[in-house]
Design an enzyme around this catalytic site. Structure first.
Site, PDB file in Angstrom:
ATOM      1  N   LYS A 168       0.858  -1.189   0.000  1.00 48.25           N
ATOM      2  CA  LYS A 168       0.000   0.000   0.000  1.00 48.25           C
ATOM      3  C   LYS A 168       0.890   1.234   0.000  1.00 48.25           C
ATOM      4  O   LYS A 168       1.494   1.580   1.004  1.00 48.25           O
ATOM      5  CB  LYS A 168      -0.948   0.054   1.206  1.00 48.25           C
ATOM      6  CG  LYS A 168      -2.033   1.122   0.966  1.00 48.25           C
ATOM      7  CD  LYS A 168      -2.720   1.614   2.180  1.00 48.25           C
ATOM      8  CE  LYS A 168      -2.001   2.677   2.942  1.00 48.25           C
ATOM      9  NZ  LYS A 168      -1.861   3.983   2.257  1.00 48.25           N
ATOM     10  N   GLU A 242      11.162   1.631  10.075  1.00 45.52           N
ATOM     11  CA  GLU A 242      12.107   2.744  10.030  1.00 45.52           C
ATOM     12  C   GLU A 242      11.265   3.999  10.218  1.00 45.52           C
ATOM     13  O   GLU A 242      10.411   4.319   9.386  1.00 45.52           O
ATOM     14  CB  GLU A 242      12.812   2.735   8.676  1.00 45.52           C
ATOM     15  CG  GLU A 242      14.014   3.605   8.653  1.00 45.52           C
ATOM     16  CD  GLU A 242      14.313   4.036   7.243  1.00 45.52           C
ATOM     17  OE1 GLU A 242      14.218   3.218   6.321  1.00 45.52           O
ATOM     18  OE2 GLU A 242      14.602   5.222   7.080  1.00 45.52           O
ATOM     19  N   CYS A 276      13.903  10.834   5.891  1.00 45.16           N
ATOM     20  CA  CYS A 276      14.049  10.562   7.325  1.00 45.16           C
ATOM     21  C   CYS A 276      15.501  10.749   7.782  1.00 45.16           C
ATOM     22  O   CYS A 276      15.767  10.904   8.968  1.00 45.16           O
ATOM     23  CB  CYS A 276      13.563   9.160   7.647  1.00 45.16           C
ATOM     24  SG  CYS A 276      14.353   7.931   6.618  1.00 45.16           S
ATOM     25  N   GLU A 368      10.453  16.174  15.252  1.00 45.95           N
ATOM     26  CA  GLU A 368      10.770  16.036  13.827  1.00 45.95           C
ATOM     27  C   GLU A 368       9.879  16.978  13.017  1.00 45.95           C
ATOM     28  O   GLU A 368       8.660  16.975  13.187  1.00 45.95           O
ATOM     29  CB  GLU A 368      10.534  14.600  13.355  1.00 45.95           C
ATOM     30  CG  GLU A 368      10.914  14.417  11.902  1.00 45.95           C
ATOM     31  CD  GLU A 368      10.676  13.006  11.378  1.00 45.95           C
ATOM     32  OE1 GLU A 368      11.591  12.447  10.782  1.00 45.95           O
ATOM     33  OE2 GLU A 368       9.567  12.475  11.583  1.00 45.95           O
TER      34      GLU A 368
HETATM   35  O1  6OD Z   1      18.197   4.343   1.196  1.00 46.57           O
HETATM   36  C1  6OD Z   1      17.506   3.524   1.800  1.00 46.57           C
HETATM   37  O2  6OD Z   1      17.648   2.304   1.656  1.00 46.57           O
HETATM   38  C2  6OD Z   1      16.473   3.990   2.741  1.00 46.57           C
HETATM   39  N1  6OD Z   1      15.830   3.007   3.422  1.00 46.57           N
HETATM   40  C3  6OD Z   1      16.183   5.309   2.879  1.00 46.57           C
HETATM   41  C4  6OD Z   1      15.196   5.790   3.760  1.00 46.57           C
HETATM   42  C5  6OD Z   1      14.846   7.073   3.781  1.00 46.57           C
HETATM   43  C6  6OD Z   1      13.768   7.550   4.578  1.00 46.57           C
HETATM   44  O3  6OD Z   1      13.186   8.603   4.361  1.00 46.57           O
END
Ligand code: 6OD
Length: 469
Positions: A168, A242, A276, A368
């Site tokens: 999704k 994450e 992030c 944040e």
């Molecule tokens: O580059 C990546 O593998 C990754 N997981 C980036 C995440 C960014 C978050 O905004």
């Protein structure tokens, strides 16, 4: 109208919702909103495909990953166009980062999975070894900031490990996922292995809670992550999250100041600060503080602003600009809304912003923001810099700017973050563990860590009888 993709077929079901171009605010497309019936149908399709997909040798699945990478290459321009229409990203970034990372993700996990050695342990008369089994059906919940990059970052290891998926994407950015669904059919991926549904938060909630879903991978806000965690706790579903960040950058007086300023420009303003990993707190050693601030503020004023994803998110970022002022900040650059004098004035822009003068306890420095903005503060000693960087509830990423090798290692090893970059930012090796500590997430993906998350080991121990001699 974007339709769901279930069991290899487009499915028109549920109410239509509009998707806006953040550059102009105009509606670019409509998509179908998944209702409980659609979610159930997608999970059932994934379950139906799961047995055959899991039974396939990993080398064959790796072959499918390579075919998907080729499929992305074949639809490269459509993916670029879809991603830009939904996000307003610059063409150059989309062509060099977002879509190529999709190709790299599938190719990397094809290699990592097919080359992974099995574990075997020996004792006298005893052989133990492990086999890894896929989890089953994975719910892949993708955010709006790096839609294609993050969707494929999760899909590639999930699929190559033998799981089927229901994806999704965010309601703001369904476009590249819709093109990806088409290319899954074009390369002939078995129906039901990848299913894509569209919709808002409640659709995602229905998906993660569905009893036919075995695990959830999610990148997004800490608030949504904790809500998902609670809602899947009763079934002890596997989760990999994450989440948010309030990332620190440390600039030491022995650093290359020019590189540190350019590095800060990237780490604060890339993607409009909507990554992030972006830096929101910069700490600069006092002897170079004024020079650094002046240079960063000057560069911030040169940056072409990128849109925020939505009117609502722009209001959130602007509310932090107002908060900074009310908390007594000195605004060194930006702080408002740019006036372009063209179609972009109806879009969701804010100015790249640099502020200073706030306490570490201010809400601005603790929460944040997820926009093109940072606070800069001075420090005197290495120990103080480490304490300042670690004084956050979050712990995703940090950057260190120094030319002192000992200091680089010393500081990097003491930072409470899942990722530390020294004299660079967002330089990726897809084999490395990736994820955050504290409120920034749970679990690690990347390389074999991804394969570990998307599978469960079974240990088989055999007693070897010794022949009588
Ligand atoms: O580059 C990546 O593998 C990754 N997981 C980036 C995440 C960014 C978050 O905004």
């Amino acid at each position: 109208m974007l339709t769901h993709f279930i069991g290899g077929e487009p499915v028109v079901a549920g109410k239509a919702f509009p998707v806006h171009d953040p550059v102009t605010g105009a509606v670019v497309r409509q998509a179908c909103e998944a209702d409980p019936e659609v979610v159930d149908r997608a999970v059932r399709a994934a379950r139906q495909a799961a047995r055959d997909w899991a039974a396939m040798p990993v080398g064959e699945r790796a072959g499918w990953m390579r075919r998907l990478a080729e499929g992305i290459e074949a639809r490269f321009d459509d993916l670029v166009a879809a991603e830009i229409a939904d996000t307003g990203k610059p063409l150059d970034q989309t062509r060099t980062l977002d879509i190529p990372r999709g190709i790299a993700n599938f190719r990397a996990f094809a290699e990592i999975a097919s080359q992974r050695p099995e574990d075997a342990f020996h004792l006298p008369g005893v052989l133990s070894y492990t086999v890894r089994r896929p989890l089953g059906v994975i719910a892949v919940i993708v955010p709006w900031n790096l839609p294609f990059l993050l969707m494929t970052w999760k899909l590639a290891p999930a699929l190559v490990s033998g799981n089927t998926v229901v994806v999704k994407p965010s309601e703001h950015t369904p476009g590249s996922a819709a093109v990806f669904a088409e290319l899954c059919a074009e390369v002939g991926l078995p129906p039901g292995v990848v299913n894509v549904i569209f919709g808002h938060g409640p659709a995602g909630q229905l998906l993660v809670e569905h009893p036919g879903v075995d695990a959830v991978t999610f990148t997004g806000s800490t608030a949504t992550g904790t809500a998902i965690m609670k809602s899947v706790a009763d079934r002890v579903k596997r989760i990999s999250f994450e989440l948010g960040g309030k990332n620190a950058g440390l600039v030491f007086e022995d650093g290359d100041l020019g590189k540190a300023v350019e590095g800060a420009v990237k780490s604060v303003f890339t993607n409009g600060g909507q990554v992030c990993l972006c830096t929101e707190r910069l700490y600069v050693q006092r002897p170079v503080f004024e020079e650094f601030c002046a240079a960063l503020a000057a560069r911030a004023q040169e940056i072409v602003p990128q849109p925020m994803i939505s009117a609502e998110h722009r209001e959130k970022v602007l509310s932090y600009y107002a908060l900074a002022r009310s908390e007594g900040a000195k605004v060194l650059a930006g702080g408002g809304v740019p006036a372009f004098g063209d179609h972009r004035d109806a879009g969701y822009f804010v100015e790249p912003t640099v502020v200073t003068g706030l306490s570490e306890w201010s809400r601005f420095n603790r929460e944040e923001i997820f926009g093109p903005v940072c606070h800069v503060a001075p420090f005197d000693s290495e120990a103080e810099a480490i304490d300042l960087a670690n004084g956050s509830e979050y712990g995703l990423a940090a950057t260190v700017w120094t030319t002192n090798l000992d200091r680089a290692h010393r500081v990097a090893q003491r930072l409470e973050a899942g990722l530390v970059w020294v004299n660079t930012w967002y330089l990726r090796d897809l084999r490395t563990p990736f994820g955050g500590v504290k409120l920034s997430g749970i679990g690690r993906e990347g390389g074999t860590r991804s394969l570990d998350f998307y599978s469960e080991p079974t240990t088989i121990t055999i007693k070897l009888e010794q022949p009588d001699v």
